[in-house]
Design a protein around this motif. Structure first.
Motif, mmCIF file in Angstrom:
data_model
loop_
_atom_site.group_PDB
_atom_site.id
_atom_site.type_symbol
_atom_site.label_atom_id
_atom_site.label_comp_id
_atom_site.label_asym_id
_atom_site.label_seq_id
_atom_site.Cartn_x
_atom_site.Cartn_y
_atom_site.Cartn_z
ATOM 1 N N PRO A 70 0.824 -1.219 0.000
ATOM 2 C CA PRO A 70 0.000 0.000 0.000
ATOM 3 C C PRO A 70 0.852 1.259 0.000
ATOM 4 O O PRO A 70 2.028 1.236 0.362
ATOM 5 C CB PRO A 70 -0.783 -0.127 1.314
ATOM 6 C CG PRO A 70 0.096 -0.945 2.189
ATOM 7 C CD PRO A 70 0.776 -1.931 1.294
ATOM 8 N N ASP A 71 0.251 2.349 -0.412
ATOM 9 C CA ASP A 71 0.888 3.652 -0.219
ATOM 10 C C ASP A 71 1.097 3.863 1.280
ATOM 11 O O ASP A 71 0.238 3.504 2.089
ATOM 12 C CB ASP A 71 0.005 4.774 -0.772
ATOM 13 C CG ASP A 71 -0.088 4.745 -2.287
ATOM 14 O OD1 ASP A 71 0.933 4.492 -2.928
ATOM 15 O OD2 ASP A 71 -1.201 4.969 -2.815
ATOM 16 N N CYS A 72 2.233 4.441 1.639
ATOM 17 C CA CYS A 72 2.559 4.640 3.049
ATOM 18 C C CYS A 72 3.078 6.052 3.294
ATOM 19 O O CYS A 72 3.586 6.703 2.379
ATOM 20 C CB CYS A 72 3.649 3.658 3.496
ATOM 21 S SG CYS A 72 3.217 1.918 3.342
ATOM 22 N N ILE A 73 2.947 6.498 4.524
ATOM 23 C CA ILE A 73 3.605 7.720 4.973
ATOM 24 C C ILE A 73 4.890 7.299 5.677
ATOM 25 O O ILE A 73 4.871 6.467 6.578
ATOM 26 C CB ILE A 73 2.711 8.513 5.939
ATOM 27 C CG1 ILE A 73 1.451 8.989 5.208
ATOM 28 C CG2 ILE A 73 3.464 9.709 6.524
ATOM 29 C CD1 ILE A 73 0.417 9.628 6.128
ATOM 30 N N GLU A 76 7.320 -9.318 3.452
ATOM 31 C CA GLU A 76 6.772 -10.127 4.541
ATOM 32 C C GLU A 76 5.636 -9.398 5.254
ATOM 33 O O GLU A 76 4.572 -9.965 5.504
ATOM 34 C CB GLU A 76 7.875 -10.476 5.548
ATOM 35 C CG GLU A 76 8.943 -11.401 5.010
ATOM 36 C CD GLU A 76 8.407 -12.782 4.650
ATOM 37 O OE1 GLU A 76 7.465 -13.254 5.323
ATOM 38 O OE2 GLU A 76 8.916 -13.381 3.683
ATOM 39 N N ILE A 77 5.863 -8.141 5.571
ATOM 40 C CA ILE A 77 4.867 -7.375 6.322
ATOM 41 C C ILE A 77 3.568 -7.228 5.536
ATOM 42 O O ILE A 77 2.471 -7.347 6.093
ATOM 43 C CB ILE A 77 5.432 -5.997 6.697
ATOM 44 C CG1 ILE A 77 6.579 -6.154 7.704
ATOM 45 C CG2 ILE A 77 4.344 -5.085 7.264
ATOM 46 C CD1 ILE A 77 7.392 -4.893 7.920
ATOM 47 N N PHE A 78 3.687 -6.992 4.236
ATOM 48 C CA PHE A 78 2.501 -6.754 3.415
ATOM 49 C C PHE A 78 2.159 -7.950 2.535
ATOM 50 O O PHE A 78 1.548 -7.793 1.470
ATOM 51 C CB PHE A 78 2.705 -5.501 2.570
ATOM 52 C CG PHE A 78 2.746 -4.232 3.369
ATOM 53 C CD1 PHE A 78 1.630 -3.806 4.067
ATOM 54 C CD2 PHE A 78 3.900 -3.474 3.447
ATOM 55 C CE1 PHE A 78 1.660 -2.638 4.816
ATOM 56 C CE2 PHE A 78 3.950 -2.310 4.198
ATOM 57 C CZ PHE A 78 2.814 -1.891 4.878
ATOM 58 N N GLY A 79 2.507 -9.149 3.004
ATOM 59 C CA GLY A 79 2.222 -10.360 2.232
ATOM 60 C C GLY A 79 0.750 -10.543 1.933
ATOM 61 O O GLY A 79 0.362 -10.912 0.819
ATOM 62 N N LEU A 80 -0.122 -10.290 2.915
ATOM 63 C CA LEU A 80 -1.558 -10.444 2.723
ATOM 64 C C LEU A 80 -2.106 -9.414 1.749
ATOM 65 O O LEU A 80 -3.060 -9.681 1.013
ATOM 66 C CB LEU A 80 -2.271 -10.315 4.078
ATOM 67 C CG LEU A 80 -3.797 -10.429 4.075
ATOM 68 C CD1 LEU A 80 -4.232 -11.804 3.573
ATOM 69 C CD2 LEU A 80 -4.355 -10.178 5.472
ATOM 70 N N ASP A 97 -10.245 -9.304 4.884
ATOM 71 C CA ASP A 97 -9.122 -9.705 5.735
ATOM 72 C C ASP A 97 -8.044 -8.621 5.762
ATOM 73 O O ASP A 97 -7.443 -8.351 6.808
ATOM 74 C CB ASP A 97 -8.512 -11.022 5.241
ATOM 75 C CG ASP A 97 -9.407 -12.216 5.529
ATOM 76 O OD1 ASP A 97 -10.357 -12.072 6.331
ATOM 77 O OD2 ASP A 97 -9.160 -13.287 4.948
ATOM 78 N N ILE A 98 -7.807 -8.007 4.623
ATOM 79 C CA ILE A 98 -6.820 -6.933 4.551
ATOM 80 C C ILE A 98 -7.242 -5.770 5.428
ATOM 81 O O ILE A 98 -6.448 -5.230 6.205
ATOM 82 C CB ILE A 98 -6.628 -6.475 3.091
ATOM 83 C CG1 ILE A 98 -5.898 -7.554 2.285
ATOM 84 C CG2 ILE A 98 -5.871 -5.142 3.022
ATOM 85 C CD1 ILE A 98 -5.865 -7.309 0.794
ATOM 86 N N GLU A 99 -8.505 -5.384 5.341
ATOM 87 C CA GLU A 99 -8.994 -4.255 6.142
ATOM 88 C C GLU A 99 -8.938 -4.575 7.632
ATOM 89 O O GLU A 99 -8.558 -3.734 8.451
ATOM 90 C CB GLU A 99 -10.424 -3.902 5.732
ATOM 91 C CG GLU A 99 -10.957 -2.669 6.448
ATOM 92 C CD GLU A 99 -12.297 -2.208 5.905
ATOM 93 O OE1 GLU A 99 -12.795 -1.163 6.387
ATOM 94 O OE2 GLU A 99 -12.851 -2.876 5.007
ATOM 95 N N TYR A 123 -4.863 -4.908 8.593
ATOM 96 C CA TYR A 123 -4.054 -3.697 8.512
ATOM 97 C C TYR A 123 -4.768 -2.446 8.999
ATOM 98 O O TYR A 123 -4.133 -1.418 9.224
ATOM 99 C CB TYR A 123 -3.578 -3.477 7.074
ATOM 100 C CG TYR A 123 -2.669 -4.570 6.561
ATOM 101 C CD1 TYR A 123 -1.386 -4.734 7.064
ATOM 102 C CD2 TYR A 123 -3.092 -5.436 5.564
ATOM 103 C CE1 TYR A 123 -0.550 -5.740 6.586
ATOM 104 C CE2 TYR A 123 -2.266 -6.438 5.084
ATOM 105 C CZ TYR A 123 -1.004 -6.583 5.594
ATOM 106 O OH TYR A 123 -0.169 -7.582 5.118
ATOM 107 N N GLY A 124 -6.092 -2.516 9.099
ATOM 108 C CA GLY A 124 -6.822 -1.365 9.602
ATOM 109 C C GLY A 124 -7.129 -0.314 8.554
ATOM 110 O O GLY A 124 -7.508 0.804 8.899
#
Length: 382
Positions: free
Chosen positions: A82-85, A248-252, A282-284, A287-288
């Motif tokens: 995802p886009d990140c800050i 790894e962190i954003f695998g899902l 599941d993603i929502e 990861y919130g």
């Protein structure tokens, strides 16, 4: 090899220029001084949008910010993450004081405790007040700062969900403390750690020892990944580890790839469309934040629906695409495909003709629509 890693770093620095890099100075009461920050916002960042973005804090921001931010800009461009800050804290002149810990308790003390409070009580509230940051937070550190990031784990409610430690210079007892704390986690937490064959010998030894301890943990809330790179020194391993950690962190979050398609989507017992909805839910939940529907996943669900002759999924998918992308050819393309599969070539033809007036997508343009239109006309006349 050294030249290769130099080119990699330059590459990500150039990418970083394309994103919105901001330089801020924050007055800190905890530190009694000003601190310089580097902030990278997503390329299409809009403060008026409702969406929020994962927040990534980078310690040693004077040298670690650019490679981290560049990787994030690159991978998010291709929708792999995802886009990140991204926020880097410059510590070139204050590093030893910032990362100071007590020689008896081995926890932050004096200037180290003040820096800890600066991050938790001042920096995070400042970022959340001024930018669209979500509660999904990641923190990066290297050697001494890779030890410091662990202290945030020991709060009753840890401030970060993911920890990335490159060649950590661990405080005494930190390995056993990490083992105990990570085994107790009741919320999902990511922990990534890396060393290399040419790492500093003492750091490599303690990192390998800590990995052996963490690897014994049986806790399904812990998502742990360790890398021991070959042909990389204490600094080069960082360039190798950043994309691995993010993967790894954003695998899902990642788009449906060939492996997922073959091993999970095709064998899925329910509707292919339901698989898509569950994946995004599941993603929502995890990861919130909500993931926007992407074309790669649309194609994967359509392919699975066709292969399994799942017309209900194809119809639901087409209607969802029309709703999400009202100005795109995509909705007309997939609704036309559904009508073709149903044998209603007249309706399919109408969809393809109407789609010619809409905007092309990554994979569907006027040539594709015209070809589908001619096929539908031929089938209708036969």
């Amino acid at each position: 090899m050294k030249n290769f890693y130099s080119l990699v770093i330059v590459f990500f620095i150039v990418l970083n220029i394309q994103a919105q890099a901001i330089y801020k100075t924050i007055d800190s009461e905890r530190l009694g001084e000003k601190r310089e920050l580097k902030i990278q916002l997503p390329r299409n960042y809009d403060p008026d949008e409702k969406r929020s973005y994962p927040l990534i804090i980078v310690l040693d921001g004077d040298y670690l910010f650019e490679p981290v931010a560049g990787n994030i800009d690159y991978q998010s461009y291709w929708e792999d993450i995802p886009d990140c800050i991204v926020v880097g804290i410059n510590q070139a002149d204050t590093r030893s004081n910032d990362l100071f810990y007590d020689t008896e308790s081995y926890f932050p003390k004096d200037s180290g405790a003040q820096f800890y409070e600066f991050i938790s009580a001042e920096l995070l509230p400042y970022i959340e007040k001024n930018y669209k940051a979500s509660n999904f937070r990641i923190i990066f550190g290297h050697d001494l700062s890779a030890n410091f990031i662990n202290y945030f784990l020991f709060k009753d409610n840890p401030l970060f969900r993911a920890y990335v430690a490159f060649s950590p210079e661990l405080a005494p007892e930190m390995g056993t403390r990490l083992q105990q704390r990570l085994s107790e986690m009741t919320q999902e937490v990511f922990y990534y750690m890396a060393t290399s064959d040419a790492d500093i010998k003492t750091l490599r030894a303690s990192t390998l020892e800590t990995n052996a301890l963490i690897s014994t943990i049986e806790n399904d809330k812990l998502l742990y990944k360790f890398d021991d790179f070959e042909d990389a020194n204490h600094y080069a391993l960082v360039g190798r580890g950043i994309p691995k950690a993010l993967n790894e962190i954003f695998g899902l979050f990642k788009p449906i790839n060939a492996k997922e398609y073959k091993e999970k989507l095709l064998p899925y017992e329910g509707l292919s469309f339901d698989y898509l909805i569950k994946k995004y839910e599941d993603i929502e939940h995890f990861y919130g934040f909500e993931k926007k529907l992407i074309e790669n996943d649309i194609r994967a669900i359509a392919a699975a629906s066709n292969k399994k002759e799942d017309l209900e999924s194809l119809e639901k998918l087409a209607k969802l695409v029309k709703k999400e992308f009202p100005d795109s050819m995509l909705g007309a393309y997939y609704l036309g495909m559904y009508y073709e599969k149903e044998g209603n070539y007249k309706k399919a033809l109408l969809q393809y003709k109407g789609g010619l007036l809409l905007q092309p997508s990554q994979s569907v343009d006027k040539e594709v629509m015209l070809e589908k239109m001619y096929d539908a006309e031929e089938a209708l006349n036969n």
